[in-house]
Scaffold this active site. Sequence first.
Site, PDB file in Angstrom:
ATOM      1  CE  LYS A  20      33.166  71.564  13.625  1.00 44.31           C
ATOM      2  NZ  LYS A  20      34.331  71.888  14.306  1.00 44.31           N
ATOM      3  CG  ASP A  22      36.134  73.498  19.873  1.00 39.16           C
ATOM      4  OD1 ASP A  22      36.303  74.071  19.243  1.00 39.16           O
ATOM      5  OD2 ASP A  22      35.010  74.200  21.050  1.00 39.16           O
ATOM      6  CD  GLU A 167      32.350  72.903  16.985  1.00 38.42           C
ATOM      7  OE1 GLU A 167      32.565  73.835  16.702  1.00 38.42           O
ATOM      8  OE2 GLU A 167      33.513  72.221  17.618  1.00 38.42           O
TER       9      GLU A 167
END
Length: 312
Positions: A20, A22, A167
């Site tokens: 994931k 950011d 993350e």
Amino acid sequence: MLATPGALPAHDDQWAFEVKQDGQRATVYAGGDGSLLLRARSGADITAAYPELAPLGDALRGTPAVLDGEIVAFDDAGRADFERLQSRMGLAGSPARAARMASRVAVHLILFDVVHLADRSLTGLPYADRRDLLEGLALRGDRWSTPAAIVGHGAEALETTRAAGLEGILAKRLTSHYEPGTRSRSWIKIRHVATTDVVVGGWVPGRGRLDGRPGAVLVGEWSGDVLRYAGNVGTGWSDTERAALAALLEESATDVCPFEPKPPVAGARWVEPRLVAEVRYATRTRAGRLRQPSWHRLRPDLTPDDLARHRA
């Protein structure tokens, strides 16, 4: 297509896992003639904000395509750093400034899906087939890449990202179709901390050295057409972020409380609900309020209307 927050799925051999990122979500429109158009999640044209990504159009010359990805700015350790990226956002209307900033803070486009290729829509194809087509484009350059997606081994992928200070991960069902504009259970985001997007509706002045600046901001979440108070956030800022936020709050000042019902917060100052922020939190109360929230970042790529639509 948006991901739903959740936990690792069972039967993870039926899912692919991606890191994931950011950053700022972007849809990439390549005309096949060397042209390139970038649109933010809101639909805004952000092409001019990222001039270093323009050569991707030449990399796709002869192949009209619509791609899905995330624009990031890496820190010195190679992790996506949203605070660094913020200095590049919002510059689509100032190409000269965007070019100057590109020489100071470079961005990288991470590509993770293809939804249109040549004269064919791919939204009805399974994720696994779309990934094969995306990887077949061999889009790897100094300013863009197509990181691998790992099938199965979700727990190991999650632990690897935790150890690396990332993350979290995205789990994507191998058989899932691409659902434009939908927050789908076929994509699940698993973060190492709980986060949510909220609307800023007010603030409380700080004391001492924070006199005149926000000691806490009051945030809310949509319930239909009503903005419900979700709690106050008083930690997580740097001094620079706090000063920038103070200026934005001053611009949005109003005498009208945007929350319904009005929260009983002494000394509250209200603002028009224009700003969206992402906050971290531990859990929620039974009433739905955030426990131990802390500031993560402003979300200039989102509007309150975006949140209202996605909660509808």
